[in-house]
Write a protein that holds these residues in place. Structure first.
Motif, mmCIF file in Angstrom:
data_model
loop_
_atom_site.group_PDB
_atom_site.id
_atom_site.type_symbol
_atom_site.label_atom_id
_atom_site.label_comp_id
_atom_site.label_asym_id
_atom_site.label_seq_id
_atom_site.Cartn_x
_atom_site.Cartn_y
_atom_site.Cartn_z
ATOM 1 N N THR A 31 5.761 0.210 14.991
ATOM 2 C CA THR A 31 5.962 0.839 16.297
ATOM 3 C C THR A 31 7.320 1.516 16.365
ATOM 4 N N MET A 32 8.370 0.792 16.014
ATOM 5 C CA MET A 32 9.716 1.378 15.979
ATOM 6 C C MET A 32 10.186 1.698 14.567
ATOM 7 N N VAL A 33 9.842 0.830 13.617
ATOM 8 C CA VAL A 33 10.339 0.989 12.245
ATOM 9 C C VAL A 33 9.191 0.898 11.249
ATOM 10 N N ASP A 34 9.172 1.849 10.312
ATOM 11 C CA ASP A 34 8.212 1.817 9.207
ATOM 12 C C ASP A 34 8.794 0.899 8.140
ATOM 13 N N THR A 35 8.268 -0.307 8.046
ATOM 14 C CA THR A 35 8.827 -1.343 7.170
ATOM 15 C C THR A 35 7.969 -1.630 5.942
ATOM 16 N N LEU A 36 6.988 -0.790 5.658
ATOM 17 C CA LEU A 36 6.114 -1.067 4.521
ATOM 18 C C LEU A 36 6.896 -1.142 3.211
ATOM 19 N N GLY A 37 7.923 -0.322 3.060
ATOM 20 C CA GLY A 37 8.733 -0.378 1.853
ATOM 21 C C GLY A 37 9.433 -1.706 1.696
ATOM 22 N N ILE A 60 0.876 -6.612 -6.329
ATOM 23 C CA ILE A 60 -0.164 -6.109 -5.436
ATOM 24 C C ILE A 60 0.081 -4.629 -5.193
ATOM 25 N N ASP A 61 -0.982 -3.866 -5.093
ATOM 26 C CA ASP A 61 -0.879 -2.442 -4.786
ATOM 27 C C ASP A 61 -0.246 -2.285 -3.399
ATOM 28 N N PRO A 62 0.891 -1.586 -3.286
ATOM 29 C CA PRO A 62 1.551 -1.442 -1.979
ATOM 30 C C PRO A 62 0.650 -0.867 -0.894
ATOM 31 N N SER A 63 -0.347 -0.052 -1.285
ATOM 32 C CA SER A 63 -1.220 0.558 -0.283
ATOM 33 C C SER A 63 -2.071 -0.473 0.450
ATOM 34 N N LEU A 64 -2.237 -1.668 -0.134
ATOM 35 C CA LEU A 64 -3.049 -2.709 0.493
ATOM 36 C C LEU A 64 -2.272 -3.494 1.550
ATOM 37 N N ILE A 65 -0.955 -3.448 1.479
ATOM 38 C CA ILE A 65 -0.122 -4.286 2.349
ATOM 39 C C ILE A 65 -0.278 -3.883 3.807
ATOM 40 N N GLU A 66 -0.432 -2.582 4.055
ATOM 41 C CA GLU A 66 -0.553 -2.092 5.426
ATOM 42 C C GLU A 66 -1.667 -2.793 6.186
ATOM 43 N N HIS A 67 -2.750 -3.154 5.497
ATOM 44 C CA HIS A 67 -3.891 -3.789 6.146
ATOM 45 C C HIS A 67 -3.651 -5.270 6.419
ATOM 46 N N MET A 68 -2.580 -5.828 5.852
ATOM 47 C CA MET A 68 -2.337 -7.265 5.946
ATOM 48 C C MET A 68 -1.234 -7.634 6.931
ATOM 49 N N VAL A 69 -0.393 -6.677 7.313
ATOM 50 C CA VAL A 69 0.745 -6.994 8.174
ATOM 51 C C VAL A 69 0.323 -6.990 9.638
ATOM 52 N N GLY A 70 1.150 -7.639 10.455
ATOM 53 C CA GLY A 70 0.945 -7.593 11.901
ATOM 54 C C GLY A 70 0.609 -8.914 12.547
ATOM 55 N N VAL A 126 -0.948 -1.383 28.584
ATOM 56 C CA VAL A 126 -0.599 -1.239 27.170
ATOM 57 C C VAL A 126 -0.731 0.209 26.723
ATOM 58 N N ALA A 127 0.269 0.663 25.968
ATOM 59 C CA ALA A 127 0.229 1.965 25.314
ATOM 60 C C ALA A 127 0.409 1.745 23.817
ATOM 61 N N LEU A 128 -0.334 2.501 23.020
ATOM 62 C CA LEU A 128 -0.273 2.357 21.574
ATOM 63 C C LEU A 128 0.194 3.649 20.925
ATOM 64 N N VAL A 129 1.007 3.511 19.879
ATOM 65 C CA VAL A 129 1.401 4.671 19.080
ATOM 66 C C VAL A 129 0.274 4.967 18.095
ATOM 67 N N THR A 130 0.139 6.236 17.740
ATOM 68 C CA THR A 130 -0.984 6.641 16.897
ATOM 69 C C THR A 130 -0.688 6.507 15.407
ATOM 70 N N TYR A 131 0.544 6.166 15.072
ATOM 71 C CA TYR A 131 0.891 5.851 13.683
ATOM 72 C C TYR A 131 0.932 4.320 13.579
ATOM 73 N N GLY A 184 -5.842 -0.922 9.071
ATOM 74 C CA GLY A 184 -6.710 0.036 8.408
ATOM 75 C C GLY A 184 -7.732 0.714 9.299
ATOM 76 N N ARG A 185 -7.640 0.504 10.614
ATOM 77 C CA ARG A 185 -8.600 1.084 11.550
ATOM 78 C C ARG A 185 -7.915 2.145 12.420
ATOM 79 N N PRO A 186 -8.629 3.199 12.852
ATOM 80 C CA PRO A 186 -8.041 4.187 13.751
ATOM 81 C C PRO A 186 -7.608 3.527 15.063
ATOM 82 N N VAL A 187 -6.385 3.776 15.472
ATOM 83 C CA VAL A 187 -5.853 3.073 16.636
ATOM 84 C C VAL A 187 -6.551 3.506 17.926
ATOM 85 N N ARG A 188 -7.093 4.715 17.948
ATOM 86 C CA ARG A 188 -7.771 5.167 19.173
ATOM 87 C C ARG A 188 -9.097 4.440 19.415
#
Length: 235
Positions: free
Chosen positions: A16-22, A40-50, A197-202, A207-211
């Motif tokens: 939301t505020m910081v892109d921390t995937l790295g 682990i492939d870094p591209s998979l991590i995005e689906h696991m965080v939160g 609630v308001a959501l950012v689109t990034y 792994g799902r579309p936020v809208r």
């Protein structure tokens, strides 16, 4: 002057505020190497965080151990968690913020929210020992009256308890406290707590579309929040 109908806003951190995937990729890579496990492939991590660090580590270990083609042993994963957490914490604190970046429009959006008279809190499932140094490193800590990590309360988002406790700390009613996040975790917690609630689109919506997520609004940058809310009220 307050944004119409609102007294405060609660802002999520990762995605939301910081892109921390790295940062996640670096810390997890170091942890897995220490445990003598495959990367682990870094591209998979995005689906696991939160959902908090424990969920992240379980998900990563489950995936890596499952690469052998056999179903991972849950008891083995649980036995590995203390060592995994110790090594993950070691590596994360060593690089915290080094491989992350603030999203465009964040500082402007927080400035606008403060200028509109709202009290602000940062609420994240990230441990406070990670969140506070990250906010300081990125120059964002001064915007917030309170910062609560995932270890601040008995339960984490998407449970509504952290939002309700944060509203108590801010001295505001949930119905007058905007939750701003990037995922279904934030939206579900807000709906259950009675917060708009308001959501950012990034960000990292598993792994799902936020809208696809039920929310009161969506923005492409935090700097759009105040104009969006003013427009909605006038409309």
């Amino acid at each position: 002057m307050l944004m119409q109908g609102l007294d405060a806003a609660i802002i999520d951190l990762d995605g939301t505020m910081v892109d921390t995937l790295g940062d996640f990729a670096q810390a997890l890579g170091g942890m897995l190497a220490d445990l003598e496990l495959h990367a682990i492939d870094p591209s998979l991590i995005e689906h696991m965080v939160g959902k908090g660090s424990e969920h992240l580590l379980r998900s990563v270990l489950n995936h890596v151990l499952g690469q052998t083609g056999q179903a991972p042993d849950a008891s083995k994963i649980e036995a590995m968690l203390p060592r995994a957490w110790e090594r993950y914490q070691h590596h994360y604190l060593a690089i915290n913020g080094r491989y992350s970046s603030v999203y465009p429009g964040v500082a402007q959006g927080l400035t606008a929210l403060r200028g509109a008279g709202l009290r602000l809190a940062c609420l994240t499932n990230k441990p406070a020992s990670f969140a506070l140094p990250l906010l300081r490193a990125k120059g964002l800590d001064g915007f917030f009256d309170h910062v609560f990590g995932g270890d601040a309360f008995e339960r984490k988002k998407p449970d509504p308890l952290p939002l309700l406790k944060t509203c108590e700390a801010l001295g505001t009613l949930p119905a007058r406290t905007l939750m701003v996040g990037d995922s279904s975790n934030d939206a579900r917690a807000a709906r259950a707590a009675g917060c708009p609630v308001a959501l950012v689109t990034y960000g990292y919506n598993h792994g799902r579309p936020v809208r696809e997520v039920d929310a009161d609004g969506y923005v492409d940058a935090l700097s759009e929040l105040v104009p969006m809310w003013v427009s909605a009220v006038r409309g």
